[in-house]
Design a protein around this motif. Structure first.
Motif, PDB file in Angstrom:
ATOM      1  N   GLY A 262       0.784  -1.235   0.000  1.00 22.26           N
ATOM      2  CA  GLY A 262       0.000   0.000   0.000  1.00 22.26           C
ATOM      3  C   GLY A 262       0.817   1.287   0.000  1.00 22.26           C
ATOM      4  O   GLY A 262       0.474   2.249  -0.684  1.00 22.26           O
ATOM      5  N   ARG A 263       1.898   1.319   0.777  1.00 30.64           N
ATOM      6  CA  ARG A 263       2.653   2.574   0.849  1.00 30.64           C
ATOM      7  C   ARG A 263       3.411   2.849  -0.444  1.00 30.64           C
ATOM      8  O   ARG A 263       3.505   3.996  -0.881  1.00 30.64           O
ATOM      9  CB  ARG A 263       3.587   2.572   2.061  1.00 30.64           C
ATOM     10  N   ILE A 264       3.939   1.793  -1.046  1.00 30.04           N
ATOM     11  CA  ILE A 264       4.657   1.991  -2.315  1.00 30.04           C
ATOM     12  C   ILE A 264       3.688   2.428  -3.403  1.00 30.04           C
ATOM     13  O   ILE A 264       3.959   3.360  -4.171  1.00 30.04           O
ATOM     14  CB  ILE A 264       5.396   0.684  -2.712  1.00 30.04           C
ATOM     15  N   ILE A 294       0.510  -2.469  10.701  1.00 27.28           N
ATOM     16  CA  ILE A 294       1.810  -3.016  10.313  1.00 27.28           C
ATOM     17  C   ILE A 294       2.879  -2.634  11.330  1.00 27.28           C
ATOM     18  O   ILE A 294       2.691  -1.747  12.146  1.00 27.28           O
ATOM     19  CB  ILE A 294       2.225  -2.502   8.913  1.00 27.28           C
ATOM     20  N   CYS A 295       4.007  -3.344  11.252  1.00 25.84           N
ATOM     21  CA  CYS A 295       5.216  -3.018  12.034  1.00 25.84           C
ATOM     22  C   CYS A 295       5.062  -3.260  13.540  1.00 25.84           C
ATOM     23  O   CYS A 295       5.805  -2.715  14.345  1.00 25.84           O
ATOM     24  CB  CYS A 295       5.664  -1.571  11.830  1.00 25.84           C
ATOM     25  N   ILE A 296       4.086  -4.093  13.923  1.00 24.67           N
ATOM     26  CA  ILE A 296       3.869  -4.377  15.341  1.00 24.67           C
ATOM     27  C   ILE A 296       5.040  -5.177  15.931  1.00 24.67           C
ATOM     28  O   ILE A 296       5.420  -5.006  17.077  1.00 24.67           O
ATOM     29  CB  ILE A 296       2.541  -5.176  15.510  1.00 24.67           C
ATOM     30  N   GLN A 297       5.623  -6.051  15.094  1.00 28.08           N
ATOM     31  CA  GLN A 297       6.709  -6.915  15.569  1.00 28.08           C
ATOM     32  C   GLN A 297       8.092  -6.310  15.332  1.00 28.08           C
ATOM     33  O   GLN A 297       9.093  -6.896  15.729  1.00 28.08           O
ATOM     34  CB  GLN A 297       6.653  -8.285  14.852  1.00 28.08           C
ATOM     35  N   GLU A 298       8.148  -5.172  14.671  1.00 25.18           N
ATOM     36  CA  GLU A 298       9.452  -4.612  14.325  1.00 25.18           C
ATOM     37  C   GLU A 298       9.914  -3.598  15.370  1.00 25.18           C
ATOM     38  O   GLU A 298       9.123  -3.051  16.126  1.00 25.18           O
ATOM     39  CB  GLU A 298       9.392  -3.933  12.945  1.00 25.18           C
ATOM     40  N   ASN A 299      11.213  -3.321  15.367  1.00 24.93           N
ATOM     41  CA  ASN A 299      11.733  -2.247  16.206  1.00 24.93           C
ATOM     42  C   ASN A 299      12.102  -1.069  15.290  1.00 24.93           C
ATOM     43  O   ASN A 299      12.059  -1.189  14.067  1.00 24.93           O
ATOM     44  CB  ASN A 299      12.905  -2.753  17.060  1.00 24.93           C
ATOM     45  N   GLN A 302      14.602  -1.670  12.427  1.00 25.92           N
ATOM     46  CA  GLN A 302      14.074  -2.489  11.329  1.00 25.92           C
ATOM     47  C   GLN A 302      13.172  -1.669  10.401  1.00 25.92           C
ATOM     48  O   GLN A 302      13.274  -1.770   9.171  1.00 25.92           O
ATOM     49  CB  GLN A 302      13.298  -3.691  11.878  1.00 25.92           C
ATOM     50  N   CYS A 303      12.314  -0.842  10.989  1.00 25.45           N
ATOM     51  CA  CYS A 303      11.428  -0.019  10.147  1.00 25.45           C
ATOM     52  C   CYS A 303      12.232   0.971   9.319  1.00 25.45           C
ATOM     53  O   CYS A 303      11.931   1.195   8.140  1.00 25.45           O
ATOM     54  CB  CYS A 303      10.414   0.735  11.006  1.00 25.45           C
ATOM     55  N   SER A 304      13.248   1.543   9.944  1.00 30.14           N
ATOM     56  CA  SER A 304      14.059   2.525   9.229  1.00 30.14           C
ATOM     57  C   SER A 304      14.719   1.880   8.013  1.00 30.14           C
ATOM     58  O   SER A 304      14.649   2.398   6.891  1.00 30.14           O
ATOM     59  CB  SER A 304      15.104   3.100  10.194  1.00 30.14           C
ATOM     60  N   ALA A 305      15.335   0.712   8.221  1.00 27.27           N
ATOM     61  CA  ALA A 305      16.009   0.021   7.114  1.00 27.27           C
ATOM     62  C   ALA A 305      14.993  -0.428   6.067  1.00 27.27           C
ATOM     63  O   ALA A 305      15.208  -0.282   4.855  1.00 27.27           O
ATOM     64  CB  ALA A 305      16.789  -1.179   7.648  1.00 27.27           C
ATOM     65  N   CYS A 306      13.872  -0.938   6.533  1.00 24.34           N
ATOM     66  CA  CYS A 306      12.837  -1.461   5.626  1.00 24.34           C
ATOM     67  C   CYS A 306      12.319  -0.368   4.711  1.00 24.34           C
ATOM     68  O   CYS A 306      12.243  -0.527   3.491  1.00 24.34           O
ATOM     69  CB  CYS A 306      11.700  -2.069   6.454  1.00 24.34           C
ATOM     70  N   ILE A 307      11.967   0.758   5.299  1.00 23.82           N
ATOM     71  CA  ILE A 307      11.312   1.788   4.493  1.00 23.82           C
ATOM     72  C   ILE A 307      12.304   2.441   3.534  1.00 23.82           C
ATOM     73  O   ILE A 307      11.956   2.770   2.398  1.00 23.82           O
ATOM     74  CB  ILE A 307      10.544   2.807   5.376  1.00 23.82           C
ATOM     75  N   LYS A 308      13.556   2.595   3.985  1.00 20.31           N
ATOM     76  CA  LYS A 308      14.553   3.182   3.088  1.00 20.31           C
ATOM     77  C   LYS A 308      14.770   2.281   1.874  1.00 20.31           C
ATOM     78  O   LYS A 308      14.854   2.755   0.734  1.00 20.31           O
ATOM     79  CB  LYS A 308      15.870   3.426   3.832  1.00 20.31           C
TER      80      LYS A 308
HETATM   81 FE1  FES Z   1       8.159  -1.076   9.710  1.00 19.83          FE
HETATM   82 FE2  FES Z   1       8.662  -1.863   7.073  1.00 19.83          FE
HETATM   83  S1  FES Z   1       8.747  -3.043   8.950  1.00 19.83           S
HETATM   84  S2  FES Z   1       8.346   0.124   7.914  1.00 19.83           S
END
Ligand code: FES
Ligand code: 5AD
Length: 332
Positions: A262-264, A294-299, A302-308
Motif C-alpha cells: 500500500g505505501r509503495i 503493520i510493524c507491530i513486531q518490528e523495532n 528495522q522499520c528505518s532500514a525497511c522503508i529506506k
Molecule cells: Fe516497519 Fe517496514 S517493517 S516500515
C-alpha cells in the motif's frame, strides 16, 4: 477541479490508472523524487473521546493503556535523530495528563535537537495551540475525518464539528504547517462528501493531507461495518495531489494495513511522505487505532532500514532535510 468533476472521477473506476499516473506526474513536477520520513512517537493511547471508528476511544475497556513520559520521549527522539530522521511527530489520544506545561517542556526539549516537530494530539484551545507554537512546535496534524456534518456528528459523540474547524483555522493563523485529512469508507459516507473533503483541503490551504481507508475495529460500535476500499482511498489521495500540487502527502500506515504494498503504491500515486514508527515494540500493539496495524513486531531500526530500502527500490530517495512544504523550504 469543481465538485462535479471530482464526483465523476471518484465514481468512475475505468480511468483509475490514468488518474494515478497523473497524480504521480504532478508529485514529481512539484515536490520531486525525494521522500520525507517522519519519525512517529505514539506517546499515549489514553483518550477521552469516543470516535466510533477508533480503537483508542475511552469506552474500549479491552485495551491496555500506557503513557510514555518526557524522558523516554526524548530517548526515542534521540534514536530517531541518530537514524537520520529530521522530523519528529508526537501523537497521542486526547489525554489531559499532558497539560500545557508538560507539553511545553517536552516541546522545548525536543526542539533542542535539529528537527522539525509535529504535534498530533487532538483539539485544543487557541491559547494552548499558541503556547505550543511559541514553545517551538512547527506543524500540527488534525484530520477533519469527514466534512459531512451529519456523518461527523454520528461518528463523534459529544464532539463539535465547529470546534474542529475552529482548531484548523487557529492552526493556520498561528503559522503552523497544518495537516488535515479524512477517512475513506465510513458507514454512510457518500462520494459527494469525499469530493467536498477535497474541496475543503483546498479551501483551508492545508499544508499536509493524510488519507486512509476506514478499518473496522472489533471493540468499537463499527465492528460490523465494511472496510473502506483501498482504491477509493487512493483515488481521494491522488485527487488531493492533483488539486493541491505542492503539499506534503503521506503514504499512510492504514493503506499498507489493507494492501501489503500500500505505501509503495501510494508513493507512486501522489504521496511523498512516510511516517515510520520510532517507539519500541512494547507499545506498538497497544496503539491499536485499528486492527492489523503493520510493524507491530518490528523495532525502530528495522522499520528505518525497511522503508529506506522500499523507497530506493522504486527509484526515489530519502530526503536529508526537515521536509517543510516547498513554499517554506527556507526552514529546511
Ligand atoms: Fe516497519 Fe517496514 S517493517 S516500515
Ligand atoms: N481505521 C482507519 N483509520 C482510523 N483512524 C482512527 N480510527 C481508524 C480506523 N478504525 C485514523 C483517524 C485519525 C488517525 C490518527 O487515525 O483518521 O485521525
Amino acid at each position: 477541479m469543481n465538485k462535479q468533476e471530482l464526483i465523476d472521477i471518484l465514481a468512475d473506476s475505468g480511468k483509475n490508472e490514468l488518474l494515478f499516473k497523473e497524480a504521480d506526474r504532478v508529485r514529481k513536477d512539484n515536490v520531486g523524487d525525494e521522500v520525507y520520513l517522519r519519525g512517529l512517537i505514539e506517546f499515549s493511547n489514553i483518550c477521552k473521546r469516543q470516535c466510533k471508528y477508533c480503537g483508542l476511544q475511552s469506552s474500549n475497556q479491552n485495551i491496555e493503556r500506557y503513557r510514555i513520559l518526557k524522558d523516554d520521549i526524548i530517548t526515542y527522539a534521540n534514536k530517531a535523530v541518530d537514524m537520520g530522521y529530521r522530523t519528529i511527530v508526537l501523537q497521542s489520544g486526547e489525554d489531559d495528563y499532558y497539560d500545557t506545561d508538560k507539553m511545553i517542556e517536552i516541546i522545548q526539549e525536543l526542539k533542542k535537537m535539529d528537527i522539525a516537530l509535529t504535534l498530533s494530539i487532538g483539539e485544543k484551545t487557541y491559547d494552548e495551540l499558541k503556547a505550543f507554537k511559541d514553545a517551538g512546535a512547527d506543524r500540527y496534524l488534525l484530520r477533519i475525518e469527514t466534512t459531512d456534518k451529519n456523518l461527523y456528528k454520528e461518528m463523534h459523540p459529544n464532539a463539535s464539528y465547529e470546534n474542529r474547524i475552529r482548531c484548523l483555522h487557529d492552526l493556520k493563523s498561528l503559522g503552523y504547517e497544518t495537516g488535515t485529512g479524512c477517512l475513506v469508507g465510513l458507514p454512510n459516507q457518500t462520494i459527494s462528501s469525499l469530493a467536498e473533503d477535497i474541496l475543503f483541503f483546498k479551501e483551508l490551504e492545508a499544508d499536509m493531507v493524510g488519507i486512509g481507508p476506514f478499518i473496522p475495529h472489533e471493540k468499537t460500535p463499527l465492528k460490523d461495518a465494511p472496510q473502506g476500499d483501498f482504491w477509493l482511498a487512493l483515488k481521494v489521495m491522488a485527487l488531493t495531489r492533483i488539486n493541491l500540487p505542492d503539499i506534503n502527502i503521506p503514504a499512510t500506515t492504514a493503506m499498507e494495513t489493507i494492501n501489503p504494498n500500500g505505501r509503495i503504491i501510494a508513493l507512486q500515486s501522489g504521496a511523498n511522505v512516510v511516517m515510520p514508527n520510532v517507539t519500541s515494540r512494547e507499545y506498538r500493539a497497544k496503539y491499536e487505532i485499528y486492527p492489523g496495524k503493520i510493524c507491530i513486531q518490528e523495532n525502530p531500526e528495522q522499520c528505518s532500514a525497511c522503508i529506506k530500502a522500499k523507497i530506493n527500490s522504486i527509484g526515489r530517495y530519502v530526503s536529508e532535510n526537515k521536509g517543510f512544504r516547498k513554499i517554506n523550504s527556507d526552514k529546511n
